[in-house]
Design a protein around this motif. Structure first.
Motif, PDB file in Angstrom:
ATOM      1  N   ASP A  10       0.953  -1.175   0.105  1.00  0.00           N
ATOM      2  CA  ASP A  10       0.030   0.032   0.030  1.00  0.00           C
ATOM      3  C   ASP A  10       0.845   1.343   0.073  1.00  0.00           C
ATOM      4  N   ARG A  11       1.770   1.353   0.758  1.00  0.00           N
ATOM      5  CA  ARG A  11       2.767   2.421   1.113  1.00  0.00           C
ATOM      6  C   ARG A  11       3.450   2.663  -0.123  1.00  0.00           C
ATOM      7  N   TRP A  12       4.113   1.589  -0.806  1.00  0.00           N
ATOM      8  CA  TRP A  12       4.653   1.649  -2.082  1.00  0.00           C
ATOM      9  C   TRP A  12       3.935   2.235  -3.391  1.00  0.00           C
ATOM     10  N   ILE A  13       2.620   1.652  -3.372  1.00  0.00           N
ATOM     11  CA  ILE A  13       1.937   2.391  -4.876  1.00  0.00           C
ATOM     12  C   ILE A  13       1.388   3.677  -4.574  1.00  0.00           C
ATOM     13  N   LEU A  14       1.266   4.105  -3.297  1.00  0.00           N
ATOM     14  CA  LEU A  14       0.930   5.519  -3.072  1.00  0.00           C
ATOM     15  C   LEU A  14       2.100   6.454  -3.295  1.00  0.00           C
ATOM     16  N   SER A  15       3.416   5.783  -2.787  1.00  0.00           N
ATOM     17  CA  SER A  15       4.684   6.724  -3.004  1.00  0.00           C
ATOM     18  C   SER A  15       4.847   6.741  -4.425  1.00  0.00           C
ATOM     19  N   ARG A  16       4.658   5.692  -5.250  1.00  0.00           N
ATOM     20  CA  ARG A  16       4.773   5.676  -6.924  1.00  0.00           C
ATOM     21  C   ARG A  16       3.681   6.599  -7.230  1.00  0.00           C
ATOM     22  N   ILE A  21       2.561  11.663 -10.347  1.00  0.00           N
ATOM     23  CA  ILE A  21       2.203  12.759 -10.686  1.00  0.00           C
ATOM     24  C   ILE A  21       2.907  14.068 -10.780  1.00  0.00           C
ATOM     25  N   ALA A  22       4.410  14.012 -10.169  1.00  0.00           N
ATOM     26  CA  ALA A  22       5.426  14.876 -10.288  1.00  0.00           C
ATOM     27  C   ALA A  22       5.887  14.851 -11.755  1.00  0.00           C
ATOM     28  N   VAL A  23       6.137  13.449 -12.166  1.00  0.00           N
ATOM     29  CA  VAL A  23       6.626  13.318 -13.483  1.00  0.00           C
ATOM     30  C   VAL A  23       5.742  13.873 -14.706  1.00  0.00           C
ATOM     31  N   VAL A  24       4.625  13.619 -14.440  1.00  0.00           N
ATOM     32  CA  VAL A  24       3.391  13.969 -15.610  1.00  0.00           C
ATOM     33  C   VAL A  24       3.187  15.269 -15.590  1.00  0.00           C
ATOM     34  N   ARG A  25       3.262  16.143 -14.249  1.00  0.00           N
ATOM     35  CA  ARG A  25       3.290  17.515 -14.284  1.00  0.00           C
ATOM     36  C   ARG A  25       4.427  18.313 -15.023  1.00  0.00           C
ATOM     37  N   LEU A  80      -7.216   5.167  -7.854  1.00  0.00           N
ATOM     38  CA  LEU A  80      -8.301   5.502  -9.086  1.00  0.00           C
ATOM     39  C   LEU A  80      -8.605   6.814  -9.295  1.00  0.00           C
ATOM     40  N   VAL A  81      -8.803   7.373  -8.043  1.00  0.00           N
ATOM     41  CA  VAL A  81      -9.495   8.750  -8.168  1.00  0.00           C
ATOM     42  C   VAL A  81      -8.414   9.727  -8.663  1.00  0.00           C
ATOM     43  N   THR A  82      -7.109   9.510  -8.337  1.00  0.00           N
ATOM     44  CA  THR A  82      -6.305  10.207  -8.749  1.00  0.00           C
ATOM     45  C   THR A  82      -5.872  10.194 -10.129  1.00  0.00           C
ATOM     46  N   LEU A  83      -5.695   8.795 -10.520  1.00  0.00           N
ATOM     47  CA  LEU A  83      -5.696   8.567 -11.949  1.00  0.00           C
ATOM     48  C   LEU A  83      -6.662   9.245 -12.826  1.00  0.00           C
ATOM     49  N   THR A  84      -8.011   9.182 -12.378  1.00  0.00           N
ATOM     50  CA  THR A  84      -9.004   9.967 -13.109  1.00  0.00           C
ATOM     51  C   THR A  84      -8.657  11.180 -13.458  1.00  0.00           C
ATOM     52  N   LYS A  85      -8.328  11.958 -12.272  1.00  0.00           N
ATOM     53  CA  LYS A  85      -7.725  13.473 -12.614  1.00  0.00           C
ATOM     54  C   LYS A  85      -6.897  13.667 -13.514  1.00  0.00           C
ATOM     55  N   LEU A  86      -5.680  12.805 -13.134  1.00  0.00           N
ATOM     56  CA  LEU A  86      -4.506  12.760 -14.075  1.00  0.00           C
ATOM     57  C   LEU A  86      -4.730  12.721 -15.688  1.00  0.00           C
ATOM     58  N   LEU A  87      -5.844  11.752 -15.859  1.00  0.00           N
ATOM     59  CA  LEU A  87      -5.945  11.701 -17.114  1.00  0.00           C
ATOM     60  C   LEU A  87      -7.125  12.264 -17.905  1.00  0.00           C
ATOM     61  N   ALA A  88      -7.764  13.084 -16.946  1.00  0.00           N
ATOM     62  CA  ALA A  88      -8.819  13.941 -17.510  1.00  0.00           C
ATOM     63  C   ALA A  88      -8.538  14.742 -18.787  1.00  0.00           C
ATOM     64  N   LEU A 116     -13.728  20.193 -13.132  1.00  0.00           N
ATOM     65  CA  LEU A 116     -13.750  21.371 -12.260  1.00  0.00           C
ATOM     66  C   LEU A 116     -12.840  21.159 -10.867  1.00  0.00           C
ATOM     67  N   ASN A 117     -11.951  19.929 -10.985  1.00  0.00           N
ATOM     68  CA  ASN A 117     -11.142  19.622  -9.835  1.00  0.00           C
ATOM     69  C   ASN A 117      -9.789  20.420 -10.484  1.00  0.00           C
ATOM     70  N   ASP A 118      -8.926  20.695  -9.127  1.00  0.00           N
ATOM     71  CA  ASP A 118      -7.569  21.032  -9.474  1.00  0.00           C
ATOM     72  C   ASP A 118      -6.870  19.814 -10.108  1.00  0.00           C
ATOM     73  N   TYR A 119      -5.772  20.110 -10.800  1.00  0.00           N
ATOM     74  CA  TYR A 119      -5.042  19.073 -11.365  1.00  0.00           C
ATOM     75  C   TYR A 119      -4.334  18.738 -10.060  1.00  0.00           C
ATOM     76  N   PRO A 120      -3.834  17.193  -9.925  1.00  0.00           N
ATOM     77  CA  PRO A 120      -3.289  16.706  -8.952  1.00  0.00           C
ATOM     78  C   PRO A 120      -1.727  17.373  -8.655  1.00  0.00           C
ATOM     79  N   ASP A 121      -1.457  17.500  -7.337  1.00  0.00           N
ATOM     80  CA  ASP A 121      -0.103  17.976  -6.818  1.00  0.00           C
ATOM     81  C   ASP A 121       0.434  16.823  -6.189  1.00  0.00           C
ATOM     82  N   ALA A 122       1.599  16.418  -6.371  1.00  0.00           N
ATOM     83  CA  ALA A 122       2.523  15.464  -5.785  1.00  0.00           C
ATOM     84  C   ALA A 122       2.477  15.891  -4.264  1.00  0.00           C
ATOM     85  N   ASP A 123       2.302  14.775  -3.077  1.00  0.00           N
ATOM     86  CA  ASP A 123       2.445  15.100  -1.928  1.00  0.00           C
ATOM     87  C   ASP A 123       3.574  14.489  -1.294  1.00  0.00           C
TER      88      ASP A 123
END
Length: 396
Positions: A10-16, A21-25, A80-88, A116-123
């Motif tokens: 779990d921690r790994w996939i959230l880290s990745r 997000i950082a690379v895509v931005r 999944l929700v974050t990917l939905t926003k990244l792919l929008a 209408l969401n902000d584009y994801p930012d890396a945490d």
């Protein structure tokens, strides 16, 4: 469930996800939309689907609604929700449908549209750089282990006694920290660090004549003799690293380029070996009678799962399984009956005549034998599907 209390995967996939997000931005800011899209694709296919979801299938399907299951669903939902926003911006219509299903259906206060969401930012607080490096090393070793199995013609369902991992320049300690994942993924019983790689592999070096012939002409014979005098392991190491191999030919130093050499890897007897620039992986191919029977039992599970699918049963339907088997196959089913029952959701598993019990019958392949099985639904269901995606035989 706080992230610190979730599993390593779990921690790994959230880290990745945060690194993604950082690379895509960055790539979008560079107007490289193609590079951004390919990065997302690689994450979804290789890391999310083929590794995280597959490795966690039992957590998703188990019947207990405990904290661990909640952590798995929370993690997957966030991804999944974050990917939905990244792919929008790339796929605006399908991501809108996904957003409505994933978010708006459970949170009426959320923005009305994914757009209408902000584009994801890396945490950065969720990034675990050490874990990312460790898992990258593990995935590299897993790929080599699969290659070694394939090269030896040993199917994944056959358990093997051990895997040994040595370092060329990779971090074996990282693999050792995640050894439980490696052992389970490669279907072996034990992990060992390889202290002396030369005990498990030798090399045969050959000149790539179509390339070297035109280049050296009459000197080719001298080049071959000089190459034969070299340490094959050293030549293989340089070639694998993409570095030239220096030779002394008639008193002069010449450098052979990596594409001018052909390196054949020869595994030690009883082992299947694969390697790259960082790691060398050896699978012990010794099969004890117990391992052979376990492999046959896994074949039975695979065959029954295929029969379930062909019979039109749902993944959660429980069944009665009847079989006609002899010799080693019958012994394997009897020895590993609990495993077969759990993986196939068989409330009852017994020998008999499948056609006489009004069951759906099918002949399945188990090892080199054919076994007739019959399955009949009990009318009950469960959410504890033991094998997850193995249910419909797509593990390999």
């Amino acid at each position: 469930v706080p992230i610190a209390e979730r599993t390593l995967l779990d921690r790994w996939i959230l880290s990745r996800l945060q690194e993604l997000i950082a690379v895509v931005r960055d790539r979008l800011l560079d107007f490289d939309s193609g590079g951004a899209a390919r990065t997302i694709e690689s994450f979804v296919v290789d890391e999310l689907s083929n590794w995280y979801i597959r490795r966690n299938r039992r957590r998703f399907w188990k019947s207990e609604s405990d904290r661990d299951k909640a952590a798995a669903y929370l993690t997957l939902y966030e991804v999944l929700v974050t990917l939905t926003k990244l792919l929008a911006p790339f796929t605006p219509f399908i991501t809108e449908e996904m957003y409505q299903n994933l978010v708006r259906s459970v949170d009426a206060t959320a923005p009305a549209s994914v757009h209408l969401n902000d584009y994801p930012d890396a945490d950065q607080a969720k990034v675990d750089a050490q874990l990312t490096r460790d898992m990258a090393a593990l995935l590299q070793v897993v790929a080599l282990g699969r290659s070694a199995r394939s090269g030896a013609g040993v199917k994944v369902r056959q358990p093997l006694p051990r895997v040994l991992v040595g370092s060329r320049r990779g971090d074996v300690a990282a693999v050792e920290r995640l050894a439980d994942q490696l052992v389970d993924e490669l279907n072996v019983k034990a992990f060992e660090v390889m202290e002396r790689p030369e005990e498990f592999v030798t090399y045969t070096i050959r000149p790539n004549l179509p390339v070297l012939g035109p280049k050296y002409g009459r000197l080719l014979g001298a080049v071959r003799r000089a190459l034969d005098a070299e340490d094959p392991a050293r030549v293989a190491r340089l070639q694998r690293a993409g570095r030239p191999v220096p030779l002394t030919v008639d008193g002069e130093v010449v450098e052979l380029q990596p594409d001018e050499l052909l390196v054949d890897v020869v595994s030690a007897p009883g082992f299947a070996v694969a390697e790259d620039r960082d790691f060398i992986v050896a699978l012990d191919l010794t099969l004890t009678p117990e391992l052979r029977l376990e492999g046959l039992a896994r074949d039975v599970v695979r065959g029954v799962q295929d029969a379930r699918k062909n019979a039109g049963l749902r993944m959660e339907d429980t069944i009665v399984t009847v079989y006609q088997a002899h010799g080693e196959v019958a012994e394997a089913i009897e020895r590993f009956a609990d495993y077969v029952r759990a993986e196939t959701l068989s409330e009852d598993l017994h020998p008999g005549d499948p056609s006489a019990e009004g069951a759906y019958t099918e002949e399945i392949k188990v090892g080199k034998d054919r076994v007739l099985v019959g399955i009949r639904p009990t009318g009950r269901t469960t959410t504890a599907v033991g094998g997850g995606e193995e249910v419909y035989g797509v593990l390999e």
